[in-house]
Design a protein around this motif. Structure first.
Motif, PDB file in Angstrom:
ATOM      1  N   VAL A  20       0.829  -1.211   0.000  1.00 26.43           N
ATOM      2  CA  VAL A  20       0.000   0.000   0.000  1.00 26.43           C
ATOM      3  C   VAL A  20       0.862   1.259   0.000  1.00 26.43           C
ATOM      4  N   HIS A  21       1.985   1.199   0.702  1.00 24.12           N
ATOM      5  CA  HIS A  21       2.840   2.378   0.845  1.00 24.12           C
ATOM      6  C   HIS A  21       3.896   2.488  -0.253  1.00 24.12           C
ATOM      7  N   LEU A  22       3.893   1.531  -1.204  1.00 23.27           N
ATOM      8  CA  LEU A  22       4.883   1.545  -2.277  1.00 23.27           C
ATOM      9  C   LEU A  22       4.282   2.096  -3.564  1.00 23.27           C
ATOM     10  N   ASP A  23       5.138   2.634  -4.422  1.00 30.29           N
ATOM     11  CA  ASP A  23       4.720   3.085  -5.738  1.00 30.29           C
ATOM     12  C   ASP A  23       4.270   1.873  -6.553  1.00 30.29           C
ATOM     13  N   ALA A  24       3.206   2.031  -7.349  1.00 33.06           N
ATOM     14  CA  ALA A  24       2.674   0.901  -8.112  1.00 33.06           C
ATOM     15  C   ALA A  24       3.648   0.375  -9.164  1.00 33.06           C
ATOM     16  N   LEU A  25       4.642   1.176  -9.553  1.00 29.90           N
ATOM     17  CA  LEU A  25       5.653   0.670 -10.491  1.00 29.90           C
ATOM     18  C   LEU A  25       6.382  -0.530  -9.895  1.00 29.90           C
ATOM     19  N   TYR A  26       6.466  -0.564  -8.574  1.00 31.81           N
ATOM     20  CA  TYR A  26       7.077  -1.694  -7.873  1.00 31.81           C
ATOM     21  C   TYR A  26       6.395  -3.001  -8.275  1.00 31.81           C
ATOM     22  N   SER A  27       5.062  -2.983  -8.328  1.00 35.51           N
ATOM     23  CA  SER A  27       4.316  -4.209  -8.600  1.00 35.51           C
ATOM     24  C   SER A  27       4.511  -4.704 -10.023  1.00 35.51           C
ATOM     25  N   PHE A  28       4.635  -3.781 -10.974  1.00 38.41           N
ATOM     26  CA  PHE A  28       4.847  -4.225 -12.345  1.00 38.41           C
ATOM     27  C   PHE A  28       6.265  -4.772 -12.522  1.00 38.41           C
ATOM     28  N   GLY A  29       7.214  -4.225 -11.782  1.00 41.86           N
ATOM     29  CA  GLY A  29       8.555  -4.808 -11.757  1.00 41.86           C
ATOM     30  C   GLY A  29       8.558  -6.179 -11.109  1.00 41.86           C
ATOM     31  N   MET A  30       7.754  -6.340 -10.061  1.00 42.51           N
ATOM     32  CA  MET A  30       7.649  -7.632  -9.377  1.00 42.51           C
ATOM     33  C   MET A  30       7.091  -8.707 -10.300  1.00 42.51           C
ATOM     34  N   ASP A  31       6.006  -8.389 -11.012  1.00 38.86           N
ATOM     35  CA  ASP A  31       5.386  -9.397 -11.858  1.00 38.86           C
ATOM     36  C   ASP A  31       6.296  -9.808 -13.019  1.00 38.86           C
ATOM     37  N   ASP A  32       7.054  -8.867 -13.561  1.00 42.63           N
ATOM     38  CA  ASP A  32       8.022  -9.230 -14.606  1.00 42.63           C
ATOM     39  C   ASP A  32       9.118 -10.128 -14.032  1.00 42.63           C
ATOM     40  N   THR A  33       9.558  -9.815 -12.822  1.00 45.47           N
ATOM     41  CA  THR A  33      10.566 -10.645 -12.150  1.00 45.47           C
ATOM     42  C   THR A  33      10.055 -12.066 -11.975  1.00 45.47           C
ATOM     43  N   LEU A  34       8.815 -12.198 -11.507  1.00 46.04           N
ATOM     44  CA  LEU A  34       8.239 -13.520 -11.273  1.00 46.04           C
ATOM     45  C   LEU A  34       8.040 -14.285 -12.574  1.00 46.04           C
ATOM     46  N   CYS A  35       7.673 -13.594 -13.645  1.00 48.47           N
ATOM     47  CA  CYS A  35       7.569 -14.247 -14.953  1.00 48.47           C
ATOM     48  C   CYS A  35       8.909 -14.887 -15.312  1.00 48.47           C
ATOM     49  N   ALA A  36       9.985 -14.130 -15.125  1.00 51.71           N
ATOM     50  CA  ALA A  36      11.312 -14.620 -15.491  1.00 51.71           C
ATOM     51  C   ALA A  36      11.764 -15.768 -14.592  1.00 51.71           C
ATOM     52  N   SER A  37      11.545 -15.645 -13.273  1.00 56.34           N
ATOM     53  CA  SER A  37      12.045 -16.671 -12.353  1.00 56.34           C
ATOM     54  C   SER A  37      11.216 -17.949 -12.401  1.00 56.34           C
ATOM     55  N   VAL A  38       9.881 -17.812 -12.491  1.00 51.43           N
ATOM     56  CA  VAL A  38       9.027 -18.997 -12.586  1.00 51.43           C
ATOM     57  C   VAL A  38       9.179 -19.636 -13.968  1.00 51.43           C
ATOM     58  N   GLY A  39       9.255 -18.803 -14.999  1.00 49.36           N
ATOM     59  CA  GLY A  39       9.399 -19.319 -16.349  1.00 49.36           C
ATOM     60  C   GLY A  39      10.677 -20.102 -16.566  1.00 49.36           C
ATOM     61  N   ALA A 160     -14.433  -6.688 -12.146  1.00 50.77           N
ATOM     62  CA  ALA A 160     -13.041  -7.119 -12.296  1.00 50.77           C
ATOM     63  C   ALA A 160     -12.663  -7.206 -13.768  1.00 50.77           C
ATOM     64  N   GLY A 161     -11.365  -7.097 -14.017  1.00 53.81           N
ATOM     65  CA  GLY A 161     -10.836  -7.281 -15.364  1.00 53.81           C
ATOM     66  C   GLY A 161      -9.569  -8.112 -15.296  1.00 53.81           C
ATOM     67  N   ILE A 162      -9.371  -8.979 -16.283  1.00 52.21           N
ATOM     68  CA  ILE A 162      -8.222  -9.884 -16.299  1.00 52.21           C
ATOM     69  C   ILE A 162      -7.291  -9.511 -17.450  1.00 52.21           C
ATOM     70  N   SER A 163      -5.994  -9.565 -17.187  1.00 50.44           N
ATOM     71  CA  SER A 163      -4.993  -9.321 -18.228  1.00 50.44           C
ATOM     72  C   SER A 163      -3.896 -10.371 -18.100  1.00 50.44           C
ATOM     73  N   GLN A 164      -3.010 -10.400 -19.088  1.00 48.89           N
ATOM     74  CA  GLN A 164      -1.879 -11.331 -19.050  1.00 48.89           C
ATOM     75  C   GLN A 164      -0.600 -10.631 -19.468  1.00 48.89           C
ATOM     76  N   ARG A 165       0.478 -11.099 -18.883  1.00 50.02           N
ATOM     77  CA  ARG A 165       1.822 -10.630 -19.234  1.00 50.02           C
ATOM     78  C   ARG A 165       2.670 -11.870 -19.464  1.00 50.02           C
ATOM     79  N   ARG A 166       3.342 -11.951 -20.611  1.00 48.78           N
ATOM     80  CA  ARG A 166       4.171 -13.111 -20.934  1.00 48.78           C
ATOM     81  C   ARG A 166       5.602 -12.667 -21.156  1.00 48.78           C
ATOM     82  N   LEU A 167       6.516 -13.357 -20.485  1.00 42.01           N
ATOM     83  CA  LEU A 167       7.913 -12.942 -20.522  1.00 42.01           C
ATOM     84  C   LEU A 167       8.801 -14.129 -20.166  1.00 42.01           C
TER      85      LEU A 167
END
Length: 275
Positions: A20-39, A160-167
């Motif tokens: 909540v106290h972090l900039d939302a750019l943090y979350s988009f960086g997190m999801d890209d990181t997780l795509c790379a590490s899980v992938g 709600a709305g659903i989206s996808q990010r592939r990396l």
């Protein structure tokens, strides 16, 4: 239930309070990181929950609006931070009544069809709220903000709305859930943003004509006061029955270095696009 949800392990990164106290750019960086590490197989399938304060997230197409600076100035005067995400779609609202969930899978050797990813999230949400005996549909809700074929709605009103990010062989399926607060008030803000940013100009890309009455929160639609933590509990319970091991975790080892790079990339992109 879609078999994609059935994973040997689910690592859960719960940032529904901490982010909540972090900039939302943090979350988009997190999801890209997780795509790379899980992938890459570095980490198991991961579910992440996140909430951010008053932020409008623009899609790449929104940056083509002819009077964008005026629209951003309006939102900032209304108390919103404005960022641009690194994927398609259009403007959405983030605030403390909206829970964002991300499911991250590895495509493995067989790959994951795009609709299979969307269906997995849709099925999970239906499971989470099955006790209310309300039909949750997945279809475009015309007049909503960020409309798409996997808008989730009850009685024709989108929550709600659903989206996808592939990396890098990873797939992040993301959903924003309007848990409480006024869905129509949020839509009204986005509608004003488009009215100011587009005016009467002809544009190459079609921007939505927002109709606030077609959007609502889950609390409004279900007739019950729901908190973010209420929904988090439902989320964890639904995942738990589809995994041999559900455990809490954070970024570790090489993921931390990956995050620094992906976060910096989206920060620089925002500086370039928004000045």
């Amino acid at each position: 239930m879609n078999d994609l949800l059935q994973q040997d392990q689910w690592r859960v990164i719960d940032q529904s309070s901490a982010a909540v106290h972090l900039d939302a750019l943090y979350s988009f960086g997190m999801d890209d990181t997780l795509c790379a590490s899980v992938g890459s197989g570095m980490a198991p399938s991961t579910a992440r929950a996140w909430v951010h304060r008053d932020t409008i997230v623009l899609g790449i197409q929104d940056t083509k609006l002819p009077f964008l600076e005026e629209g951003i100035s309006y939102l900032q005067k209304e108390g919103y931070r404005v960022i641009v995400r690194n994927s398609g779609g259009l403007a959405v609202v983030l605030d403390e009544g909206i829970l964002n969930l991300t499911l991250v899978f590895s495509e493995g050797d067989k790959g994951i069809d795009i609709n299979r990813g969307y269906d997995a999230m849709w099925m999970l949400i239906k499971e989470m709220f099955s006790d209310f005996n309300k039909e949750i549909e997945a279809r475009e809700i015309v007049g909503s903000y960020c409309p798409g074929s996997y808008d989730l709605s009850i009685g024709g009103k989108k929550f709600a709305g659903i989206s996808q990010r592939r990396l890098r062989n990873g797939v992040a399926v993301q959903i924003y859930l309007c848990v409480h607060g006024s869905g129509s008030a949020r839509a009204e803000q986005i509608g004003r943003f488009y009215a100011i940013s587009k005016k009467e100009a002809d544009t190459k890309f079609h921007f939505p004509d927002i109709k606030p009455e077609v959007m609502a929160s889950l609390s409004e639609l279900l007739g019950q006061s729901l908190s973010i933590q209420d929904v988090m509990l439902r989320f964890l319970q639904a995942l738990k029955i589809r995994s041999n091991r559900l455990f809490s975790g954070e970024l570790h080892g090489e993921e931390i270095s990956l995050f620094e790079g992906y976060h910096q990339r989206i920060v620089e992109r925002n500086e370039k696009v928004l000045g």
